[in-house]
Design a protein around this motif. Structure first.
Motif, PDB file in Angstrom:
ATOM      1  N   ARG A 188       0.825  -1.214   0.000  1.00  0.00           N
ATOM      2  CA  ARG A 188       0.000   0.000   0.000  1.00  0.00           C
ATOM      3  C   ARG A 188       0.857   1.260   0.000  1.00  0.00           C
ATOM      4  O   ARG A 188       0.376   2.353   0.300  1.00  0.00           O
ATOM      5  CB  ARG A 188      -0.925  -0.014   1.221  1.00  0.00           C
ATOM      6  CG  ARG A 188      -2.075  -1.016   1.057  1.00  0.00           C
ATOM      7  CD  ARG A 188      -2.770  -1.294   2.368  1.00  0.00           C
ATOM      8  NE  ARG A 188      -3.246  -0.103   3.032  1.00  0.00           N
ATOM      9  CZ  ARG A 188      -3.624  -0.062   4.310  1.00  0.00           C
ATOM     10  NH1 ARG A 188      -3.557  -1.146   5.047  1.00  0.00           N
ATOM     11  NH2 ARG A 188      -4.067   1.050   4.851  1.00  0.00           N
ATOM     12  N   VAL A 189       2.131   1.099  -0.341  1.00  0.00           N
ATOM     13  CA  VAL A 189       3.052   2.238  -0.333  1.00  0.00           C
ATOM     14  C   VAL A 189       2.624   3.290  -1.359  1.00  0.00           C
ATOM     15  O   VAL A 189       2.343   2.963  -2.509  1.00  0.00           O
ATOM     16  CB  VAL A 189       4.485   1.734  -0.640  1.00  0.00           C
ATOM     17  CG1 VAL A 189       5.392   2.860  -1.046  1.00  0.00           C
ATOM     18  CG2 VAL A 189       5.059   1.024   0.571  1.00  0.00           C
ATOM     19  N   ALA A 190       2.571   4.561  -0.914  1.00  0.00           N
ATOM     20  CA  ALA A 190       2.216   5.660  -1.823  1.00  0.00           C
ATOM     21  C   ALA A 190       3.479   6.081  -2.575  1.00  0.00           C
ATOM     22  O   ALA A 190       4.509   6.344  -1.958  1.00  0.00           O
ATOM     23  CB  ALA A 190       1.662   6.829  -1.026  1.00  0.00           C
ATOM     24  N   VAL A 191       3.392   6.137  -3.909  1.00  0.00           N
ATOM     25  CA  VAL A 191       4.592   6.427  -4.698  1.00  0.00           C
ATOM     26  C   VAL A 191       4.523   7.782  -5.396  1.00  0.00           C
ATOM     27  O   VAL A 191       5.436   8.126  -6.160  1.00  0.00           O
ATOM     28  CB  VAL A 191       4.865   5.307  -5.748  1.00  0.00           C
ATOM     29  CG1 VAL A 191       5.129   3.979  -5.068  1.00  0.00           C
ATOM     30  CG2 VAL A 191       3.725   5.180  -6.737  1.00  0.00           C
ATOM     31  N   ILE A 229      10.531   0.411 -11.292  1.00  0.00           N
ATOM     32  CA  ILE A 229      10.680   0.145  -9.852  1.00  0.00           C
ATOM     33  C   ILE A 229       9.313  -0.208  -9.264  1.00  0.00           C
ATOM     34  O   ILE A 229       8.338   0.519  -9.499  1.00  0.00           O
ATOM     35  CB  ILE A 229      11.264   1.388  -9.129  1.00  0.00           C
ATOM     36  CG1 ILE A 229      12.620   1.772  -9.742  1.00  0.00           C
ATOM     37  CG2 ILE A 229      11.397   1.142  -7.634  1.00  0.00           C
ATOM     38  CD1 ILE A 229      13.179   3.099  -9.234  1.00  0.00           C
ATOM     39  N   ARG A 230       9.232  -1.313  -8.546  1.00  0.00           N
ATOM     40  CA  ARG A 230       8.008  -1.669  -7.811  1.00  0.00           C
ATOM     41  C   ARG A 230       8.307  -1.575  -6.322  1.00  0.00           C
ATOM     42  O   ARG A 230       9.128  -2.329  -5.798  1.00  0.00           O
ATOM     43  CB  ARG A 230       7.549  -3.085  -8.179  1.00  0.00           C
ATOM     44  CG  ARG A 230       6.664  -3.112  -9.424  1.00  0.00           C
ATOM     45  CD  ARG A 230       6.884  -4.338 -10.240  1.00  0.00           C
ATOM     46  NE  ARG A 230       8.274  -4.367 -10.702  1.00  0.00           N
ATOM     47  CZ  ARG A 230       8.798  -5.342 -11.436  1.00  0.00           C
ATOM     48  NH1 ARG A 230       8.085  -6.360 -11.770  1.00  0.00           N
ATOM     49  NH2 ARG A 230      10.073  -5.297 -11.817  1.00  0.00           N
ATOM     50  N   LYS A 231       7.640  -0.615  -5.669  1.00  0.00           N
ATOM     51  CA  LYS A 231       8.009  -0.276  -4.292  1.00  0.00           C
ATOM     52  C   LYS A 231       7.109  -0.928  -3.250  1.00  0.00           C
ATOM     53  O   LYS A 231       5.881  -0.855  -3.337  1.00  0.00           O
ATOM     54  CB  LYS A 231       7.952   1.251  -4.084  1.00  0.00           C
ATOM     55  CG  LYS A 231       9.028   1.997  -4.856  1.00  0.00           C
ATOM     56  CD  LYS A 231       9.338   3.344  -4.233  1.00  0.00           C
ATOM     57  CE  LYS A 231      10.059   3.222  -2.935  1.00  0.00           C
ATOM     58  NZ  LYS A 231      11.437   2.699  -3.032  1.00  0.00           N
ATOM     59  N   ALA A 232       7.767  -1.534  -2.264  1.00  0.00           N
ATOM     60  CA  ALA A 232       7.055  -1.974  -1.060  1.00  0.00           C
ATOM     61  C   ALA A 232       7.671  -1.304   0.164  1.00  0.00           C
ATOM     62  O   ALA A 232       7.131  -1.367   1.262  1.00  0.00           O
ATOM     63  CB  ALA A 232       7.122  -3.492  -0.928  1.00  0.00           C
ATOM     64  N   ILE A 233       8.839  -0.681  -0.031  1.00  0.00           N
ATOM     65  CA  ILE A 233       9.513   0.012   1.075  1.00  0.00           C
ATOM     66  C   ILE A 233       8.911   1.421   1.166  1.00  0.00           C
ATOM     67  O   ILE A 233       8.827   2.116   0.140  1.00  0.00           O
ATOM     68  CB  ILE A 233      11.040   0.105   0.833  1.00  0.00           C
ATOM     69  CG1 ILE A 233      11.637  -1.293   0.555  1.00  0.00           C
ATOM     70  CG2 ILE A 233      11.736   0.746   2.028  1.00  0.00           C
ATOM     71  CD1 ILE A 233      13.125  -1.291   0.192  1.00  0.00           C
ATOM     72  N   PRO A 234       8.469   1.844   2.360  1.00  0.00           N
ATOM     73  CA  PRO A 234       7.862   3.177   2.496  1.00  0.00           C
ATOM     74  C   PRO A 234       8.763   4.281   1.931  1.00  0.00           C
ATOM     75  O   PRO A 234       9.986   4.218   2.089  1.00  0.00           O
ATOM     76  CB  PRO A 234       7.690   3.341   4.009  1.00  0.00           C
ATOM     77  CG  PRO A 234       7.744   1.974   4.578  1.00  0.00           C
ATOM     78  CD  PRO A 234       8.539   1.118   3.636  1.00  0.00           C
ATOM     79  N   VAL A 235       8.156   5.261   1.275  1.00  0.00           N
ATOM     80  CA  VAL A 235       8.898   6.364   0.663  1.00  0.00           C
ATOM     81  C   VAL A 235       9.215   7.417   1.734  1.00  0.00           C
ATOM     82  O   VAL A 235       8.318   7.803   2.502  1.00  0.00           O
ATOM     83  CB  VAL A 235       8.065   6.989  -0.486  1.00  0.00           C
ATOM     84  CG1 VAL A 235       8.753   8.215  -1.057  1.00  0.00           C
ATOM     85  CG2 VAL A 235       7.827   5.949  -1.583  1.00  0.00           C
ATOM     86  N   ALA A 236      10.480   7.866   1.787  1.00  0.00           N
ATOM     87  CA  ALA A 236      10.929   8.838   2.798  1.00  0.00           C
ATOM     88  C   ALA A 236      10.493   8.395   4.199  1.00  0.00           C
ATOM     89  O   ALA A 236      10.024   9.174   5.018  1.00  0.00           O
ATOM     90  CB  ALA A 236      10.422  10.247   2.506  1.00  0.00           C
ATOM     91  N   GLY A 237      10.631   7.077   4.449  1.00  0.00           N
ATOM     92  CA  GLY A 237      10.110   6.499   5.686  1.00  0.00           C
ATOM     93  C   GLY A 237      11.166   6.156   6.720  1.00  0.00           C
ATOM     94  O   GLY A 237      10.848   5.626   7.778  1.00  0.00           O
ATOM     95  N   GLY A 238      12.452   6.394   6.411  1.00  0.00           N
ATOM     96  CA  GLY A 238      13.498   6.026   7.362  1.00  0.00           C
ATOM     97  C   GLY A 238      13.911   4.569   7.227  1.00  0.00           C
ATOM     98  O   GLY A 238      14.557   4.010   8.101  1.00  0.00           O
ATOM     99  N   ALA A 288       3.831   5.910   8.438  1.00  0.00           N
ATOM    100  CA  ALA A 288       3.087   7.141   8.740  1.00  0.00           C
ATOM    101  C   ALA A 288       2.750   7.856   7.434  1.00  0.00           C
ATOM    102  O   ALA A 288       3.435   7.669   6.424  1.00  0.00           O
ATOM    103  CB  ALA A 288       3.930   8.044   9.628  1.00  0.00           C
ATOM    104  N   ASP A 289       1.711   8.654   7.484  1.00  0.00           N
ATOM    105  CA  ASP A 289       1.335   9.483   6.338  1.00  0.00           C
ATOM    106  C   ASP A 289       2.414  10.524   6.101  1.00  0.00           C
ATOM    107  O   ASP A 289       2.776  11.252   7.024  1.00  0.00           O
ATOM    108  CB  ASP A 289       0.042  10.242   6.681  1.00  0.00           C
ATOM    109  CG  ASP A 289      -1.149   9.638   5.979  1.00  0.00           C
ATOM    110  OD1 ASP A 289      -0.937   9.000   4.938  1.00  0.00           O
ATOM    111  OD2 ASP A 289      -2.266   9.812   6.493  1.00  0.00           O
ATOM    112  N   GLY A 290       2.950  10.613   4.906  1.00  0.00           N
ATOM    113  CA  GLY A 290       3.938  11.652   4.610  1.00  0.00           C
ATOM    114  C   GLY A 290       5.290  11.294   5.180  1.00  0.00           C
ATOM    115  O   GLY A 290       5.380  10.675   6.245  1.00  0.00           O
ATOM    116  N   GLY A 291       6.362  11.655   4.478  1.00  0.00           N
ATOM    117  CA  GLY A 291       7.707  11.295   4.915  1.00  0.00           C
ATOM    118  C   GLY A 291       8.317  12.339   5.826  1.00  0.00           C
ATOM    119  O   GLY A 291       7.679  13.329   6.177  1.00  0.00           O
TER     120      GLY A 291
END
Ligand code: C5P
Length: 306
Positions: free
Chosen positions: A58-61, A93-102, A179-182
């Protein structure tokens, strides 16, 4: 050429003094976890990047750049430059790692692009780029990129790019609350400096935690949970106070360790077993303290051609 690459959580992130080059000397104990991005590199007329959410994730890209602001594109150019070829490749790129998530998702994609492009363009019989060369190129792209290539559990020193594998026994079970937003990594480091300036104390030179190394070497999850530390947690909580509620919810639900992952805002919780992780994830989901809740195990392998 498709490469799978893991996310990381920092088991210890001790931030030392600010250096003249704007980076901090660190002790950064990286631990790769089984949350993977996948990057496919296909020969094309020119360099393009497309980014999608991985199936089942469900990662937002939306926020991910598809120009040279994407570290994977810069990685492809770097490899092409070294090998003297045109960077004529489509990176998907297929992302499952949260974006700007640490969790070093951008660094992971850069590591995947380094490996995929090297495999695509380098000679299989007499390669110009060794594994050490790729690690060096990775360090040029970002402090966390070399670790995404090697995976496992490793101690990073310098700005985090000088790696020594750490002995770790068994498998650890993690739950991650996104979390919502990085959060911007430079902003969190700057907040860390500001806090320290306000306190007026000299920053100690960072040292590897013996307690943490023993917990890893013996595979003792409870001891590992007690040994987790992150100097970026306090500044991340100041910038994003709502994370306190997320951490508290995990602790109250029986997590044996809870901390902000890297510069945040993802929170990481350690569980005692796979069943405990499932239970913890279900509670965090119901409590509504996270955008999404995902489970993973560590250590996981580094960037791998699949
Ligand atoms: O190396 P990377 O580009 O991933 O670092 C992002 C930012 O994080 C840097 O620009 C710097 O602000 C901060 N950083 C730091 N000290 C480190 C690693 C990163 O201050 N050791």
């Amino acid at each position: 050429m498709t490469v799978r690459v893991p996310a990381k959580v920092n088991l210890q992130l001790s931030v030392g003094p600010l250096r003249d080059d704007g980076y901090h000397d660190l002790v950064n104990v990286f631990h790769a976890v089984s949350l993977f991005d996948e990057l496919t590199a296909v020969p094309a007329a020119g360099l393009t990047v497309t980014v999608q959410t991985a199936p089942g994730s469900r990662v937002a890209v939306d926020g991910v750049p598809t120009d040279d602001g994407n570290l994977a594109a810069r990685a492809a150019r770097l490899v092409a430059g070294r090998l003297g070829v045109e960077p004529a490749v489509a990176l998907r790129i297929r992302k499952a790692i949260p974006v700007a998530g640490g969790m070093a998702g951008g660094s992971a994609d850069a590591a995947a692009a380094l490996l995929a492009c090297a495999r695509l363009w380098d000679s299989p019989d007499e390669p110009l780029l060794s594994r050490d060369d790729l690690l060096e190129l990775g360090a040029e792209l970002g402090s966390d990129v070399p670790f995404a290539l090697i995976g496992g559990t490793a101690i990073g020193t310098g700005r985090g790019e000088q790696l020594t594998p750490a002995l770790a026994r068994g498998t650890f079970h993690w739950v991650f609350a996104t979390a919502d937003g990085g959060l911007s990594t430079p902003a969190v480091y700057a907040e860390c400096d500001r806090l320290r300036d306000a306190q007026g104390e000299e920053t100690p030179w960072p040292e590897v935690s013996e307690e943490l190394m023993t917990a890893l070497a013996t595979g003792d999850a409870k001891a590992l949970g007690a040994a987790l530390t992150n100097d970026l947690q306090a500044p991340a909580l100041l910038l994003r106070p709502s994370l306190r509620r997320t951490l508290d919810a995990g602790r109250e639900s029986g997590a044996i360790g809870a901390l902000v992952s890297g510069s945040g805002p993802t929170c990481a919780f350690l569980a005692e077993s796979v069943e405990h992780a499932a239970e913890l994830a279900a509670i965090l989901d119901v409590e509504g303290v996270a955008e999404s809740v995902v489970r993973a195990t560590g250590p996981a392998p580094g960037a791998t051609v699949i």
